[in-house]
Design an enzyme around this catalytic site. Structure first.
Site, PDB file in Angstrom:
ATOM      1  N   ILE A  17       0.837  -1.206   0.000  1.00 34.47           N
ATOM      2  CA  ILE A  17       0.000   0.000   0.000  1.00 34.47           C
ATOM      3  C   ILE A  17       0.873   1.257   0.000  1.00 34.47           C
ATOM      4  O   ILE A  17       0.577   2.229  -0.702  1.00 34.47           O
ATOM      5  CB  ILE A  17      -0.948  -0.015   1.236  1.00 34.47           C
ATOM      6  N   TYR A 149      -2.550  -7.935  16.469  1.00 33.17           N
ATOM      7  CA  TYR A 149      -2.776  -7.076  15.299  1.00 33.17           C
ATOM      8  C   TYR A 149      -4.102  -6.320  15.453  1.00 33.17           C
ATOM      9  O   TYR A 149      -4.182  -5.110  15.209  1.00 33.17           O
ATOM     10  CB  TYR A 149      -2.772  -7.927  14.036  1.00 33.17           C
TER      11      TYR A 149
HETATM   12  P1  NAP Z   1       3.566  -4.777   3.190  1.00 32.59           P
HETATM   13  O1  NAP Z   1       3.668  -4.810   1.716  1.00 32.59           O
HETATM   14  O2  NAP Z   1       4.157  -5.884   3.987  1.00 32.59           O
HETATM   15  O3  NAP Z   1       4.094  -3.381   3.710  1.00 32.59           O
HETATM   16  C1  NAP Z   1       4.466  -3.147   5.040  1.00 32.59           C
HETATM   17  C2  NAP Z   1       5.457  -2.017   5.003  1.00 32.59           C
HETATM   18  O4  NAP Z   1       5.825  -1.650   6.333  1.00 32.59           O
HETATM   19  C3  NAP Z   1       6.739  -2.414   4.275  1.00 32.59           C
HETATM   20  O5  NAP Z   1       7.132  -1.342   3.464  1.00 32.59           O
HETATM   21  C4  NAP Z   1       7.729  -2.616   5.411  1.00 32.59           C
HETATM   22  O6  NAP Z   1       9.048  -2.339   4.954  1.00 32.59           O
HETATM   23  C5  NAP Z   1       7.235  -1.578   6.410  1.00 32.59           C
HETATM   24  N1  NAP Z   1       7.639  -1.865   7.781  1.00 32.59           N
HETATM   25  C6  NAP Z   1       7.308  -2.926   8.544  1.00 32.59           C
HETATM   26  N2  NAP Z   1       7.902  -2.838   9.740  1.00 32.59           N
HETATM   27  C7  NAP Z   1       8.598  -1.679   9.734  1.00 32.59           C
HETATM   28  C8  NAP Z   1       9.414  -1.024  10.684  1.00 32.59           C
HETATM   29  N3  NAP Z   1       9.648  -1.548  11.905  1.00 32.59           N
HETATM   30  N4  NAP Z   1       9.988   0.146  10.341  1.00 32.59           N
HETATM   31  C9  NAP Z   1       9.777   0.682   9.109  1.00 32.59           C
HETATM   32  N5  NAP Z   1       9.027   0.118   8.176  1.00 32.59           N
HETATM   33  C10 NAP Z   1       8.443  -1.057   8.490  1.00 32.59           C
HETATM   34  O7  NAP Z   1       2.009  -4.752   3.603  1.00 32.59           O
HETATM   35  P2  NAP Z   1       0.844  -3.700   3.342  1.00 32.59           P
HETATM   36  O8  NAP Z   1      -0.362  -4.512   3.261  1.00 32.59           O
HETATM   37  O9  NAP Z   1       1.180  -2.756   2.276  1.00 32.59           O
HETATM   38  O10 NAP Z   1       0.829  -2.967   4.753  1.00 32.59           O
HETATM   39  C11 NAP Z   1       0.847  -1.568   4.898  1.00 32.59           C
HETATM   40  C12 NAP Z   1      -0.103  -1.184   6.015  1.00 32.59           C
HETATM   41  O11 NAP Z   1      -1.434  -1.521   5.612  1.00 32.59           O
HETATM   42  C13 NAP Z   1       0.146  -1.894   7.335  1.00 32.59           C
HETATM   43  O12 NAP Z   1       0.024  -0.982   8.406  1.00 32.59           O
HETATM   44  C14 NAP Z   1      -0.973  -2.921   7.384  1.00 32.59           C
HETATM   45  O13 NAP Z   1      -1.298  -3.273   8.690  1.00 32.59           O
HETATM   46  C15 NAP Z   1      -2.084  -2.138   6.701  1.00 32.59           C
HETATM   47  N6  NAP Z   1      -3.175  -2.982   6.233  1.00 32.59           N
HETATM   48  C16 NAP Z   1      -2.974  -3.920   5.260  1.00 32.59           C
HETATM   49  C17 NAP Z   1      -4.029  -4.711   4.839  1.00 32.59           C
HETATM   50  C18 NAP Z   1      -3.868  -5.781   3.792  1.00 32.59           C
HETATM   51  O14 NAP Z   1      -4.750  -6.652   3.661  1.00 32.59           O
HETATM   52  N7  NAP Z   1      -2.808  -5.749   3.023  1.00 32.59           N
HETATM   53  C19 NAP Z   1      -5.316  -4.533   5.412  1.00 32.59           C
HETATM   54  C20 NAP Z   1      -5.480  -3.572   6.393  1.00 32.59           C
HETATM   55  C21 NAP Z   1      -4.409  -2.784   6.788  1.00 32.59           C
HETATM   56  P3  NAP Z   1      10.339  -3.173   5.479  1.00 32.59           P
HETATM   57  O15 NAP Z   1       9.952  -4.609   5.488  1.00 32.59           O
HETATM   58  O16 NAP Z   1      11.421  -2.810   4.507  1.00 32.59           O
HETATM   59  O17 NAP Z   1      10.603  -2.647   6.837  1.00 32.59           O
END
Ligand code: NAP
Length: 254
Positions: A17, A149
């Site tokens: 995202i 979570y």
């Molecule tokens: P993703 O592709 O795994 O992205 C997560 C991002 O967070 C990555 O860029 C990761 O980069 C970064 N990250 C994780 N831990 C970190 C840390 N300690 N410091 C800095 N960066 C960190 O998943 P996504 O779905 O896009 O998730 C983005 C957000 O959307 C999250 O907050 C997630 O909870 C929320 N969300 C997702 C969904 C879904 O179904 N996909 C639904 C509801 C909410 P690095 O690994 O390089 O650190």
């Protein structure tokens, strides 16, 4: 171009995202600073999105890395117009099988990391700037095995309201995008992740999971002047999942 020459910080902008949102902000004229921990995906994002993107490796819960990130932003960009506090992790935490460290890690990254990002951003945010937090429908759906979570994302949604009261006198807006199941690397890249996501579609009224661009569009709305009177609000982007009770019958007209 809603963000021409605006400075936008996206934590976790190297994947999913956050990456889709970075792409949209660049297309709309912004200078975008993306962060994350993985140098490979940070570099790949810059290669893909071009010179309007600056990637800085920083863990949201590492004090020194955060200080250095905001010092670099201050020196290179001066101020910020938009902050998307997006970085987050999802780990299973079933009751009876979860160690303290895992539970704490999820809360630390997803709640404390968001708060500390906002706190560090404040000296760079002026009147009219906008903060967007990333929540999740899991905070209210009652999904088994993800207590940490769910609690963390409920925390994000509650925190946004408290911060909205605090930041309103400064003319800073803060709102939350609340995604449902969205196809990103957070679900893993294996076939089992695909299987898990497709098993969810039956409980989604639109009968499909979302994609990251659909969340990015709403983030851009909340970050832009198009939403100038929206404060302390949430926009749920979940294909209707949380609007209907699970298993609600759907009566089709003949
Ligand atoms: P993703 O592709 O795994 O992205 C997560 C991002 O967070 C990555 O860029 C990761 O980069 C970064 N990250 C994780 N831990 C970190 C840390 N300690 N410091 C800095 N960066 C960190 O998943 P996504 O779905 O896009 O998730 C983005 C957000 O959307 C999250 O907050 C997630 O909870 C929320 N969300 C997702 C969904 C879904 O179904 N996909 C639904 C509801 C909410 P690095 O690994 O390089 O650190």
């Amino acid at each position: 171009m809603r963000f021409k020459d605006k400075n936008v910080l996206i934590t976790g902008g190297n994947s999913g995202i956050g990456l889709a949102t970075a792409k949209l902000f660049v297309a709309e004229g912004a200078n975008v600073i993306i962060t994350g921990r993985d140098p490979k995906t940070l570099d790949a994002a810059v290669q893909e999105l071009g010179p309007k993107v600056r990637a800085i490796r920083a863990d949201v819960v590492d004090h020194d890395q955060r200080e250095s990130l905001f010092q670099s932003i201050r020196e290179e960009f001066g101020e910020l117009d938009v902050v998307f506090a997006n970085a987050g992790i999802m780990k299973p935490t079933p009751a009876g099988h979860t160690n303290e460290a895992t539970f704490e890690e999820v809360l630390s990254v997803n709640v404390t990391g968001v708060f500390l990002t906002i706190q560090s951003s404040l000296p760079l945010l002026k009147r009219g700037s906008s903060i967007v937090l990333n929540g999740s429908v899991i905070s209210t759906l009652g999904v088994a095995g993800v207590s940490a979570y769910a609690a963390s994302k409920a925390g994000v949604r509650a925190m946004a309201r408290s911060l909205a009261a605090e930041l309103s006198p400064k003319g800073i807006r803060i709102n939350t995008v609340v995604p449902g199941a969205t196809k990103t690397p957070i679900w893993g890249s294996s076939e089992s992740a695909d299987a898990r996501l497709s098993s969810l579609t039956a409980s989604i009224p639109l009968r499909r999971v979302g994609n990251a661009d659909e969340i990015a569009n709403v983030v851009a709305f909340l970050a832009s002047d198009d939403s100038s009177y929206v404060q302390g609000a949430e926009i749920i982007v979940d294909g209707g999942t949380s609007s209907l009770p699970a298993g609600a019958p759907i009566y089709l007209a003949k």
